[in-house]
Design an enzyme around this catalytic site. Sequence first.
Site, PDB file in Angstrom:
ATOM      1  N   ASP A 135       0.799  -1.226   0.000  1.00 36.15           N
ATOM      2  CA  ASP A 135       0.000   0.000   0.000  1.00 36.15           C
ATOM      3  C   ASP A 135       0.832   1.278   0.000  1.00 36.15           C
ATOM      4  OD1 ASP A 135       0.891   0.123   2.596  1.00 36.15           O
ATOM      5  OD2 ASP A 135      -1.068  -0.130   3.524  1.00 36.15           O
ATOM      6  N   CYS A 189     -22.813  -5.580   1.261  1.00 31.99           N
ATOM      7  CA  CYS A 189     -23.106  -4.788   2.455  1.00 31.99           C
ATOM      8  C   CYS A 189     -24.605  -4.519   2.612  1.00 31.99           C
ATOM      9  CB  CYS A 189     -22.362  -3.451   2.400  1.00 31.99           C
ATOM     10  SG  CYS A 189     -20.602  -3.568   2.778  1.00 31.99           S
ATOM     11  N   CYS A 192     -26.832  -2.598   5.591  1.00 30.50           N
ATOM     12  CA  CYS A 192     -26.116  -2.583   6.876  1.00 30.50           C
ATOM     13  C   CYS A 192     -25.445  -1.234   7.110  1.00 30.50           C
ATOM     14  CB  CYS A 192     -25.076  -3.700   6.895  1.00 30.50           C
ATOM     15  SG  CYS A 192     -24.106  -3.769   8.431  1.00 30.50           S
ATOM     16  N   CYS A 195     -20.937  -0.220  10.653  1.00 28.88           N
ATOM     17  CA  CYS A 195     -19.682   0.526  10.762  1.00 28.88           C
ATOM     18  C   CYS A 195     -19.931   2.025  10.880  1.00 28.88           C
ATOM     19  CB  CYS A 195     -18.769   0.209   9.586  1.00 28.88           C
ATOM     20  SG  CYS A 195     -19.463   0.544   7.947  1.00 28.88           S
ATOM     21  N   CYS A 215     -10.928  10.669  11.657  1.00 27.96           N
ATOM     22  CA  CYS A 215     -10.627   9.248  11.880  1.00 27.96           C
ATOM     23  C   CYS A 215      -9.581   9.059  12.976  1.00 27.96           C
ATOM     24  CB  CYS A 215     -10.146   8.629  10.573  1.00 27.96           C
ATOM     25  SG  CYS A 215      -9.732   6.877  10.684  1.00 27.96           S
ATOM     26  N   CYS A 246     -14.642  -0.055  13.366  1.00 30.02           N
ATOM     27  CA  CYS A 246     -15.524  -0.310  12.225  1.00 30.02           C
ATOM     28  C   CYS A 246     -15.410  -1.749  11.732  1.00 30.02           C
ATOM     29  CB  CYS A 246     -15.262   0.684  11.099  1.00 30.02           C
ATOM     30  SG  CYS A 246     -13.602   0.614  10.390  1.00 30.02           S
TER      31      CYS A 246
END
Length: 320
Positions: A135, A189, A192, A195, A215, A246
């Site tokens: 990453d 997902c 939902c 999170c 965050c 989350c």
Amino acid sequence: MNVPDVGAQLSLALKERARAEGFEPVGIASLPGSPRLRLRTEALQRWLDAGHQADMGWMAAPRRRSADTLLDGAQSVLAVGLNYHVAHDRRHDRLAVARYGWGRDYHRVVNQRLRRVGRWLQDQQPNCRWRACVDAEPLLDKAWAEEAGLGWIGKHSNVIHPTRGSWMVIGHLLITEPLVADEPAASRCGRCRACLDACPTQAITEPFVVDSRRCIAYHTIENRSERLPAAIANALGPWVAGCDICQDVCPFNQADVPSSEDPDLQPRPWLLDLTPERIQSWTDQDWAERLQGSALKRIKPWMWRRNAEAARLDDGPTLS
């Protein structure tokens, strides 16, 4: 044997070679990708335009928009996941560290293993060129993982596998060979909101959009300010290095997700036994020794002390 047959056999063998390095799931995508990948690229630009990257200027690197800028002639992408969920739990009477940082630096682990896969591939196809990406590279890594079928990007922005959940780091091997692509993953997902509702700072401002400025993970790892913003400090709870809230509440992480026994991913005992007093008493040299070979080395000793000063063990997070 025709060329498509050769490509299919090489694609299967490549994925098996990746699994031999401990990667699972694995998948293949073809450049330039499906229309959904182009939508993900456009979403990145909107995210940047909104300032959600905070001080992470590297997220705006133009090369992130197109994978072939990282390897001339790239035709395929091998995407791999490495499960970092281990059979250990956080102690409620200790400060909390995100699971991805418990073991050896995943950048090194994934990179070293991908490079072994790349060398194997070059032995099979001497004219093939490749590039390993973790990453730190300017690649839309989550979008390419989704494109290769590893899982879908959840509303918390992490890649979710239907049976393995989101406890995985991802890596990619850009390849100049034409390979057989897997089907992109379909989102599951649904409606939902677990999170979004669980985030104590409302950092997930809408599905799939995380504002780094709100965050906890960003502020404990990347924020170089002397003091944390009041809203973050008041909501920090026990977190001093990243945040897993989350992911903890995601339904796909509630079932019997597999636990890794990989030695490189097992937790360093001190990370599960952190107290404010220990963090404040350790010298910079103590930290250098403890963080050797850790992804958490990015957090400087003074930042650990800053985070520990704001963290709380006695009660849950509160909002100002």
